[in-house]
Design a protein around this motif. Structure first.
Motif, PDB file in Angstrom:
ATOM      1  N   ILE A  83       1.346  12.297  -8.345  1.00 14.79           N
ATOM      2  CA  ILE A  83       2.397  11.266  -8.768  1.00 14.79           C
ATOM      3  C   ILE A  83       2.797   9.952  -7.760  1.00 14.79           C
ATOM      4  O   ILE A  83       2.518   8.866  -8.473  1.00 14.79           O
ATOM      5  N   PHE A  84       2.594   9.921  -6.650  1.00  7.79           N
ATOM      6  CA  PHE A  84       2.612   9.260  -5.649  1.00  7.79           C
ATOM      7  C   PHE A  84       1.016   8.226  -5.575  1.00  7.79           C
ATOM      8  O   PHE A  84       1.422   6.882  -5.162  1.00  7.79           O
ATOM      9  N   LYS A  85       0.531   8.824  -5.837  1.00  6.33           N
ATOM     10  CA  LYS A  85      -1.173   8.383  -5.035  1.00  6.33           C
ATOM     11  C   LYS A  85      -1.481   7.252  -4.012  1.00  6.33           C
ATOM     12  O   LYS A  85      -1.748   6.116  -4.119  1.00  6.33           O
ATOM     13  N   PRO A  86      -1.266   7.930  -2.620  1.00  8.99           N
ATOM     14  CA  PRO A  86      -1.000   7.235  -2.013  1.00  8.99           C
ATOM     15  C   PRO A  86      -2.572   7.028  -0.935  1.00  8.99           C
ATOM     16  O   PRO A  86      -3.337   7.328  -1.820  1.00  8.99           O
ATOM     17  N   LYS A  87      -2.822   5.081  -0.917  1.00 10.60           N
ATOM     18  CA  LYS A  87      -4.193   4.724  -0.277  1.00 10.60           C
ATOM     19  C   LYS A  87      -4.653   5.668   1.600  1.00 10.60           C
ATOM     20  O   LYS A  87      -5.455   5.322   1.192  1.00 10.60           O
ATOM     21  N   MET A 131       0.403  -1.159  -0.012  1.00 10.48           N
ATOM     22  CA  MET A 131       0.078   0.041  -0.446  1.00 10.48           C
ATOM     23  C   MET A 131       0.477   1.256  -0.107  1.00 10.48           C
ATOM     24  O   MET A 131       1.999   1.054   0.598  1.00 10.48           O
ATOM     25  N   ASN A 132       0.229   1.686  -0.414  1.00 12.64           N
ATOM     26  CA  ASN A 132       1.016   3.225  -1.107  1.00 12.64           C
ATOM     27  C   ASN A 132       0.841   4.771   0.101  1.00 12.64           C
ATOM     28  O   ASN A 132      -0.759   4.524   0.834  1.00 12.64           O
ATOM     29  N   ILE A 133       1.927   5.219   1.193  1.00  9.16           N
ATOM     30  CA  ILE A 133       1.679   5.313   2.462  1.00  9.16           C
ATOM     31  C   ILE A 133       2.153   6.991   2.094  1.00  9.16           C
ATOM     32  O   ILE A 133       3.796   7.403   2.578  1.00  9.16           O
ATOM     33  N   ALA A 134       1.364   8.305   2.465  1.00 14.55           N
ATOM     34  CA  ALA A 134       2.034   9.654   3.019  1.00 14.55           C
ATOM     35  C   ALA A 134       2.339   9.938   3.653  1.00 14.55           C
ATOM     36  O   ALA A 134       1.628   9.915   4.312  1.00 14.55           O
ATOM     37  N   TYR A 135       3.436  10.309   4.463  1.00 12.04           N
ATOM     38  CA  TYR A 135       3.631  10.394   5.926  1.00 12.04           C
ATOM     39  C   TYR A 135       3.717  12.359   6.011  1.00 12.04           C
ATOM     40  O   TYR A 135       5.265  12.272   5.362  1.00 12.04           O
ATOM     41  N   ILE A 136       3.417  13.201   5.957  1.00 18.28           N
ATOM     42  CA  ILE A 136       3.071  14.275   6.245  1.00 18.28           C
ATOM     43  C   ILE A 136       3.501  15.188   7.427  1.00 18.28           C
ATOM     44  O   ILE A 136       2.407  15.047   8.431  1.00 18.28           O
ATOM     45  N   SER A 137       4.200  15.335   7.303  1.00 20.74           N
ATOM     46  CA  SER A 137       4.929  16.221   8.960  1.00 20.74           C
ATOM     47  C   SER A 137       5.259  17.395   8.941  1.00 20.74           C
ATOM     48  O   SER A 137       6.379  17.874   7.358  1.00 20.74           O
ATOM     49  N   ASN A 138       5.603  18.328  10.247  1.00 19.47           N
ATOM     50  CA  ASN A 138       5.919  19.110   9.617  1.00 19.47           C
ATOM     51  C   ASN A 138       7.591  19.580  10.753  1.00 19.47           C
ATOM     52  O   ASN A 138       7.524  20.338  10.886  1.00 19.47           O
ATOM     53  N   SER A 139       7.394  18.411  10.831  1.00 18.87           N
ATOM     54  CA  SER A 139       9.191  17.917  11.528  1.00 18.87           C
ATOM     55  C   SER A 139      10.249  19.143  10.556  1.00 18.87           C
ATOM     56  O   SER A 139       9.817  18.363   9.493  1.00 18.87           O
ATOM     57  N   LEU A 140      11.009  19.456  11.080  1.00 22.05           N
ATOM     58  CA  LEU A 140      12.294  20.126  11.073  1.00 22.05           C
ATOM     59  C   LEU A 140      13.102  18.570  10.339  1.00 22.05           C
ATOM     60  O   LEU A 140      13.778  18.067  11.693  1.00 22.05           O
ATOM     61  N   ILE A 141      13.736  18.587   9.282  1.00 24.13           N
ATOM     62  CA  ILE A 141      14.430  17.664   8.753  1.00 24.13           C
ATOM     63  C   ILE A 141      15.616  17.940   8.242  1.00 24.13           C
ATOM     64  O   ILE A 141      14.996  18.346   6.942  1.00 24.13           O
ATOM     65  N   PRO A 142      16.800  17.897   9.188  1.00 23.79           N
ATOM     66  CA  PRO A 142      17.552  17.406   9.260  1.00 23.79           C
ATOM     67  C   PRO A 142      17.158  17.434  11.365  1.00 23.79           C
ATOM     68  O   PRO A 142      16.840  18.807  10.937  1.00 23.79           O
ATOM     69  N   TYR A 169       1.571  21.448  -1.512  1.00 24.21           N
ATOM     70  CA  TYR A 169       2.670  20.987  -2.146  1.00 24.21           C
ATOM     71  C   TYR A 169       2.648  19.859  -2.130  1.00 24.21           C
ATOM     72  O   TYR A 169       2.755  19.182  -2.981  1.00 24.21           O
ATOM     73  N   SER A 170       2.233  18.964  -0.533  1.00 24.94           N
ATOM     74  CA  SER A 170       2.224  17.517  -0.749  1.00 24.94           C
ATOM     75  C   SER A 170       0.863  16.489  -1.286  1.00 24.94           C
ATOM     76  O   SER A 170       0.595  15.847  -1.912  1.00 24.94           O
ATOM     77  N   ILE A 198       6.414   7.504   1.090  1.00 32.57           N
ATOM     78  CA  ILE A 198       7.189   8.875   1.071  1.00 32.57           C
ATOM     79  C   ILE A 198       6.725   9.727   2.054  1.00 32.57           C
ATOM     80  O   ILE A 198       5.604   9.984   2.425  1.00 32.57           O
ATOM     81  N   LEU A 199       7.747  10.353   2.566  1.00 29.61           N
ATOM     82  CA  LEU A 199       8.092  11.538   3.522  1.00 29.61           C
ATOM     83  C   LEU A 199       8.104  12.902   3.722  1.00 29.61           C
ATOM     84  O   LEU A 199       9.354  12.937   2.639  1.00 29.61           O
TER      85      LEU A 199
END
Length: 160
Positions: free
Chosen positions: A90-94, A1-12, A82-83, A36-37
């Motif tokens: 492009i990614f088409k998550p479920k 399954m395609n999973i999109a994890y959308i976070s407000n975290s600063l990385i790195p 944007y996400s 996709i994160l």
């Protein structure tokens, strides 16, 4: 399954929230999902993308997309849009996984299956309104609480 994890975290970053989202994305991937994160680029740390995975001690088994803009107004909304664009075309998550109420509600409008992880019972008025909206209808949010007590408090606020 395609999973999109959308976070407000600063990385790195060395903050616990960014460590957690990187580990969660790796864990989803290790369970056979394509992940996709989305995160916010920390401009004060200049790691190359391949080094970011090493910094967190995770395998490069998921795609990392970093939002490079820090706008004073509407940054979260533009980040969400944007996400959404990347995900729709492009990614088409479920499944969408996030800790952000605004992002969760935007995706709910587009009828995605959304999991919202809550860490606090402190909501702005707009957050309360958005949560009430998102908990109704044919595509309700799935809520994940970090503690039983938080679940009891939020359940009392929204009666579900």
């Amino acid at each position: 399954m395609n999973i999109a994890y959308i976070s407000n975290s600063l990385i790195p970053s060395d903050k616990a929230n960014s460590i957690n989202v990187m580990k969660m994305a790796e864990s989803f991937s290790n369970h056979g999902h394509s992940v996709i994160l989305f995160g916010h680029k920390n401009k004060s740390i200049h790691d190359k993308k391949g080094k970011i995975y090493q910094r967190y001690g995770v395998k490069n088994v998921f795609k990392l997309v970093l939002w490079n803009y820090q706008l004073k107004k509407f940054n979260n909304t533009l980040f969400a849009l944007y996400s959404l664009f990347v995900n729709c075309h492009i990614f088409k998550p479920k499944l969408i996984y996030t800790r952000n109420i605004v992002i969760a509600c935007i995706y709910k409008v587009f009828k995605y299956r959304v999991f919202l992880e809550l860490h606090s019972d402190h909501f702005r008025n707009i957050d309360k309104y958005m949560l009430k909206y998102c908990l109704k209808g044919n595509y309700p949010l799935q809520l994940i609480f970090i503690s039983r007590r938080l679940k009891e408090i939020v359940s009392g606020l929204f009666i579900f």
